[in-house]
Motif scaffolding. Sequence first.
Motif, short mmCIF file in Angstrom:
data_model
loop_
_atom_site.label_atom_id
_atom_site.label_comp_id
_atom_site.label_asym_id
_atom_site.label_seq_id
_atom_site.Cartn_x
_atom_site.Cartn_y
_atom_site.Cartn_z
N ASP A 217 7.24 41.45 19.76
CA ASP A 217 7.42 41.61 21.21
C ASP A 217 6.09 41.73 21.95
O ASP A 217 6.08 42.00 23.16
CB ASP A 217 8.29 42.83 21.53
N ASP A 218 4.95 41.55 21.26
CA ASP A 218 3.67 41.50 21.96
C ASP A 218 3.61 40.27 22.87
O ASP A 218 3.96 39.16 22.45
CB ASP A 218 2.51 41.45 20.96
N LEU A 219 3.15 40.48 24.10
CA LEU A 219 3.03 39.38 25.05
C LEU A 219 1.67 38.72 24.88
O LEU A 219 0.63 39.39 24.85
CB LEU A 219 3.18 39.88 26.49
N LEU A 220 1.67 37.39 24.77
CA LEU A 220 0.44 36.62 24.58
C LEU A 220 0.14 35.82 25.84
O LEU A 220 1.00 35.10 26.36
CB LEU A 220 0.59 35.66 23.39
N LEU A 221 -1.11 35.95 26.30
CA LEU A 221 -1.58 35.23 27.48
C LEU A 221 -2.66 34.23 27.09
O LEU A 221 -3.30 34.37 26.04
CB LEU A 221 -2.16 36.20 28.52
N SER A 222 -2.85 33.24 27.95
CA SER A 222 -3.97 32.32 27.73
C SER A 222 -5.27 33.08 27.91
O SER A 222 -5.45 33.81 28.88
CB SER A 222 -3.88 31.15 28.70
N VAL A 238 5.48 37.44 20.67
CA VAL A 238 5.57 37.50 19.21
C VAL A 238 7.02 37.80 18.80
O VAL A 238 7.62 38.77 19.28
CB VAL A 238 4.62 38.57 18.64
N SER A 239 7.55 36.96 17.93
CA SER A 239 8.95 37.11 17.51
C SER A 239 9.09 37.69 16.10
O SER A 239 10.10 38.33 15.80
CB SER A 239 9.66 35.76 17.57
N SER A 240 8.10 37.46 15.23
CA SER A 240 8.20 38.01 13.87
C SER A 240 6.80 38.13 13.26
O SER A 240 5.92 37.31 13.54
CB SER A 240 9.09 37.14 12.98
N VAL A 241 6.63 39.16 12.45
CA VAL A 241 5.38 39.40 11.73
C VAL A 241 5.73 39.70 10.27
O VAL A 241 6.44 40.68 9.99
CB VAL A 241 4.57 40.56 12.33
#
Length: 300
Positions: A217-222, A238-241
């Motif tokens: 669930d981490d949000l990734l930005l450019s 992020v959906s899975s680690v």
Amino acid sequence: MDTIFTRGPSINSRLALALALSVMLIVVDHKFDGFSSTRVYLNSLISPIQYIANLPSVMLSESAQRLTSHQQLLSENERLTNRLLMMSERLQRFEILQTENVQLRKLLDAPVKPEMRKMVAELMAVDNNPFSQQIVINKGAIDGVFPLQSVLDDRGIVGQVMEVGTTNSRVLLISDVTHAIPVRSVRNNIRFIASGSGSLDELILEHVPHSVDVKEDDLLLSSGLGQVFPEGYPVARVSSVVRDESLPFATVMAEPLARLDRLKYLLLIWPELVQEKPEEVLPPYKFLPQDTAQQEENGQ
């Protein structure tokens, strides 16, 4: 031999009699209202004929009105859709700025980036090649579109322009296996490379060590590295680690925020450099995705 039509009073006499009767009926109706009920019956009798006679005019008038209303609705819908896309792009940046505001309170005097030029484009076609994730939009060189230009929808980054024609352009989606985009986590600013997996709903974070702090669930930005995509736009979550110690790197998957499977209206963004020198991006140009790494190494 006299015919039946020559019998009786003359034409002049009959005309005079008709005029006299007409005047008398008018006077009686005006003074005594003696024919009000008769008029009602006559109007009821003639009413269907009037409706039938007026039907073509009514049909033409309603058809023209419906056509005008339909065109107005289409125009209003397009205007509101474009406005929604513009506001969504602005909201994306404002939400990120609000999140980072706590960390950047000491830098309030830093210069603010100027507003970037934007243009709404519409999807024209989807590449039917199962090994390639590309789309065609209805904006090209005459609109100032240039290779490597960033393309967004109302949720996040969609991809980048790969080929530019005169009136249309081909866009490489971030889910394509040949595409990679530098990203960073909003939670801790750790940088990653998000590569396409060939699936519209999945990205791969390359070469992530087991010790890196990354969570679901981490949000990734450019991140803005590589000078292709502008900094601070949503890319994926992020959906899975999976940390398997038998493997050299953790397996980290992310889901694109852009709805790559239901694109309709898209947003093209011009960085400040292009705004200053628009003539340098007008000629048609073909970009090969595999040359991206080499261009970055050469400083292009």
